[in-house]
Design a protein around this motif. Structure first.
Motif, PDB file in Angstrom:
ATOM      1  N   HIS A  41      21.931 -35.659  41.296  1.00 16.97           N
ATOM      2  CA  HIS A  41      22.082 -34.656  40.243  1.00 16.97           C
ATOM      3  C   HIS A  41      21.488 -33.328  40.694  1.00 16.97           C
ATOM      4  N   PHE A  42      21.585 -32.317  39.845  1.00 16.65           N
ATOM      5  CA  PHE A  42      20.993 -30.997  40.093  1.00 16.65           C
ATOM      6  C   PHE A  42      21.640 -30.259  41.242  1.00 16.65           C
TER       7      PHE A  42
ATOM      8  N   ASP B 116      14.855 -45.867  34.093  1.00 20.52           N
ATOM      9  CA  ASP B 116      16.170 -45.343  34.468  1.00 20.52           C
ATOM     10  C   ASP B 116      16.863 -44.831  33.219  1.00 20.52           C
ATOM     11  N   THR B 117      17.608 -43.765  33.369  1.00 21.65           N
ATOM     12  CA  THR B 117      18.273 -43.146  32.226  1.00 21.65           C
ATOM     13  C   THR B 117      19.777 -43.026  32.478  1.00 21.65           C
ATOM     14  N   PHE B 118      20.552 -43.279  31.435  1.00 20.36           N
ATOM     15  CA  PHE B 118      22.007 -43.291  31.546  1.00 20.36           C
ATOM     16  C   PHE B 118      22.592 -42.415  30.452  1.00 20.36           C
ATOM     17  N   VAL B 119      23.449 -41.480  30.852  1.00 13.40           N
ATOM     18  CA  VAL B 119      24.020 -40.530  29.914  1.00 13.40           C
ATOM     19  C   VAL B 119      25.535 -40.728  29.849  1.00 13.40           C
TER      20      VAL B 119
ATOM     21  N   LYS C 260      18.763 -33.060  31.940  1.00 15.47           N
ATOM     22  CA  LYS C 260      18.756 -31.603  32.116  1.00 15.47           C
ATOM     23  C   LYS C 260      20.157 -31.021  31.907  1.00 15.47           C
ATOM     24  N   PRO C 261      20.322 -30.158  30.888  1.00 15.25           N
ATOM     25  CA  PRO C 261      21.612 -29.489  30.714  1.00 15.25           C
ATOM     26  C   PRO C 261      21.704 -28.270  31.627  1.00 15.25           C
ATOM     27  N   GLU C 262      22.903 -27.771  31.812  1.00 16.27           N
ATOM     28  CA  GLU C 262      23.088 -26.616  32.706  1.00 16.27           C
ATOM     29  C   GLU C 262      22.348 -25.381  32.217  1.00 16.27           C
ATOM     30  N   SER C 263      22.155 -25.309  30.897  1.00 17.76           N
ATOM     31  CA  SER C 263      21.505 -24.125  30.326  1.00 17.76           C
ATOM     32  C   SER C 263      20.019 -24.035  30.678  1.00 17.76           C
ATOM     33  N   TRP C 264      19.479 -25.089  31.213  1.00 21.74           N
ATOM     34  CA  TRP C 264      18.071 -25.076  31.642  1.00 21.74           C
ATOM     35  C   TRP C 264      17.991 -24.927  33.157  1.00 21.74           C
ATOM     36  N   HIS C 265      17.178 -23.979  33.606  1.00 21.66           N
ATOM     37  CA  HIS C 265      16.956 -23.830  35.042  1.00 21.66           C
ATOM     38  C   HIS C 265      15.994 -24.922  35.518  1.00 21.66           C
ATOM     39  N   VAL C 266      16.147 -25.309  36.761  1.00 18.70           N
ATOM     40  CA  VAL C 266      15.246 -26.313  37.332  1.00 18.70           C
ATOM     41  C   VAL C 266      13.794 -25.852  37.201  1.00 18.70           C
ATOM     42  N   GLN C 267      13.575 -24.559  37.355  1.00 16.54           N
ATOM     43  CA  GLN C 267      12.203 -24.028  37.261  1.00 16.54           C
ATOM     44  C   GLN C 267      11.631 -24.237  35.860  1.00 16.54           C
TER      45      GLN C 267
ATOM     46  N   VAL D  38      18.332 -36.663  35.304  1.00 11.05           N
ATOM     47  CA  VAL D  38      19.786 -36.739  35.303  1.00 11.05           C
ATOM     48  C   VAL D  38      20.368 -35.533  34.574  1.00 11.05           C
ATOM     49  N   SER D  39      21.659 -35.317  34.762  1.00  6.74           N
ATOM     50  CA  SER D  39      22.343 -34.205  34.103  1.00  6.74           C
ATOM     51  C   SER D  39      22.881 -34.649  32.755  1.00  6.74           C
ATOM     52  N   GLY D  40      22.993 -33.723  31.828  1.00  8.35           N
ATOM     53  CA  GLY D  40      23.547 -34.039  30.519  1.00  8.35           C
ATOM     54  C   GLY D  40      23.742 -32.777  29.721  1.00  8.35           C
ATOM     55  N   LYS D  41      24.023 -32.927  28.443  1.00  5.48           N
ATOM     56  CA  LYS D  41      24.358 -31.771  27.610  1.00  5.48           C
ATOM     57  C   LYS D  41      23.171 -31.137  26.927  1.00  5.48           C
TER      58      LYS D  41
END
Lengths: 321, 321
Positions: free
Chosen positions: B319-320, B43-46, A89-96, A122-125
């Motif tokens: 995350h999140f 599992d995912t790794f970035v 999930k990148p920051e540009s996407w809301h959790v919703q 997980v977080s990513g770009k």
């Protein structure tokens, strides 16, 4: 919402599959399957590469990603049972919005009684969705692409090119008719699970799902089976309103468009009536589109078009080029 | 190298698991398991989130990513059998480097006789590795975190905080001793598969693998089992050369460092000798570190340190946020 709250929000309250012993909530999921063979595949979808928010709502992105995976199970003759999903999930996407992706998946999953049994967020770009599906097939009845034989009938379900046409309609502003049909075929395709399951009594049948275009799938079956294939251009099924597109578009989309998630296969002439019965029983359009030949020298697959036989190259989209 | 050539390059020439019917090369893989339960996790790794090329070679990235997944199987008491891998490859990574990632995975996979049975390789902006593992566990012997009971002994394998210390050594230029030990623990951890499998005769044992730090894993067991836990600070095992780090670092790393991929569990006093035998048999360091208590009001997990009992919050990375 942190990761735990998010996982809790997408976690199923109850599970449908009786073979499941442990769903989400431990280090791994556990299931028991003593009577059937187990089928599994993974597919990954990256924003900007496999989908765009310009043409898909988050709901559709989830729906279609899971449909692509279920289509792989259908191509093996398997019944969908479980799926595991990883989301970056990148920051540009809301959790919703990510939740909407899951709602899209669940809508389709529910129609097959599938359970979500694992995942990772997980977080990513860039938004990346990786789905692993697990299904069951009666022992020894998994459908391999390597079993085609000379003189087999080549068939395909449904109509081809619709998904690519739908994408075109979502990105071009020209005036077309019946746009909703094509857009729906693009956004919320229906894998051919019931049809494939109805082929259970046929001992030998090659199956591939059409994710990369029929040209590519035909080549895969031909290569794996060490045979050639001749397709009749006029028999390739397209939908009623497909003729509104240019001849060039029609040709490209039906052979190379992909993502229709129909099934392509080959079967002996003797078993062809059983395939037709399965199609009738499951209300599936079915077309005889060609014949399996001996292996050819230069191209594995040929098409007969306007009485001219020509090689059909696989032009499915490949990465790493 | 296009995607097909790449897949061909990582495809195994032969498979080791006798339960496998079809590996890579069709729409999905097929296997048959009629006697044991099936365990699966993803599992995912970035890059930049879970690993950095500054501290890991591509080989280590693959090795550790699969180790983390195998560790989940170990925490269920399962024997690793298969894995499926999705890789998102950015332009900044050469195909040869992605191959190195797979070589790292295969090195570890081979030591367990695991087969790579599926995968997907796509283009994207950042290197992302998603691994699905599948393992087998004798019927009804999957190890759940929800079965801890009051008065159980709490134990842990190996030493804690080493991986985090290794990361520190890779990013700081201070003079430390025995850096190779910690760096190896960080880059190429060993999941505790053999130890977990040797617990087969114990009917009830709770197990978690330490991916997010013992504070987090203890809280997970306590929550899932609806119990409390008291850990003895002086019993938490650390390696011989761990004392060269500051007191603050030692405390943080052993409780919250994570990624040691050791196992934490709880078992009845009656079955404790069997756990010790399993440790001896598999040459595994084992430490008794606490006791399961009744559920506490404010914090599920307490530590006794310098004769003071204090709540231990879970501070695993989420995350999140």
């Amino acid at each position: 919402m942190d990761e735990f709250a998010f996982i809790d929000s997408i976690k199923q309250r109850s599970y449908k599959q009786s073979s499941l012993l442990k769903g989400i909530g431990d280090d791994a999921a556990v299931f028991r399957q003593t009577s059937e063979d187990i089928v599994t595949a993974v597919d990954t979808f990256v924003e900007g590469v496999h989908f765009s928010r310009d043409t898909m709502q988050p709901f559709h992105i989830g729906y279609r990603a899971l449909a692509a995976n279920i289509s792989d199970l259908a191509a093996m003759g398997a019944t969908p049972a479980f799926f595991l999903t990883s989301i970056v999930k990148p920051e540009s996407w809301h959790v919703q919005e990510v939740e909407e992706v899951f709602i899209g998946m669940k809508e389709l999953a529910n129609s097959y009684g599938m359970d979500l049994i694992g995942g990772d967020t997980v977080s990513g770009k860039e938004l990346t969705i990786s789905i692993t599906v697990i299904g069951y097939v009666p022992g020894g009845r998994a459908r391999y692409r390597s079993v085609a034989q000379k003189d087999d009938i080549v068939f395909v379900t449904g109509t081809l090119g619709d998904s690519r046409a739908g994408l075109h309609l979502l990105t071009e502003n020209n005036l077309y008719e019946h746009t909703e049909f094509f857009i729906q075929r693009h956004r919320t395709p229906t894998p051919r699970v019931e049809f494939a399951k109805s082929l259970i009594n046929i001992s030998r049948i090659a199956l591939n799902d059409i994710s990369d275009g029929i040209a590519n799938e035909a080549a895969e079956i031909a290569e794996a089976s060490n045979v050639g294939m001749l397709l009749y251009d006029e028999s390739i099924p397209t939908s009623s309103f497909f003729t509104q597109f240019s001849m060039k578009q029609q040709h490209e989309w039906k052979y190379f468009g992909g993502e229709d998630f129909e099934l392509m296969g080959t079967v002996s002439r003797q078993d062809w009536p059983s395939v037709k019965q399965a199609a009738e029983k499951t209300n599936t359009n079915l077309s005889e589109i060609g014949i399996v030949t001996e292996k050819n020298k230069n191209s594995n697959v040929f098409i007969m078009k306007d009485n001219i036989k020509q090689g059909l190259n696989k032009c499915g989209y490949t990465h790493f080029r």
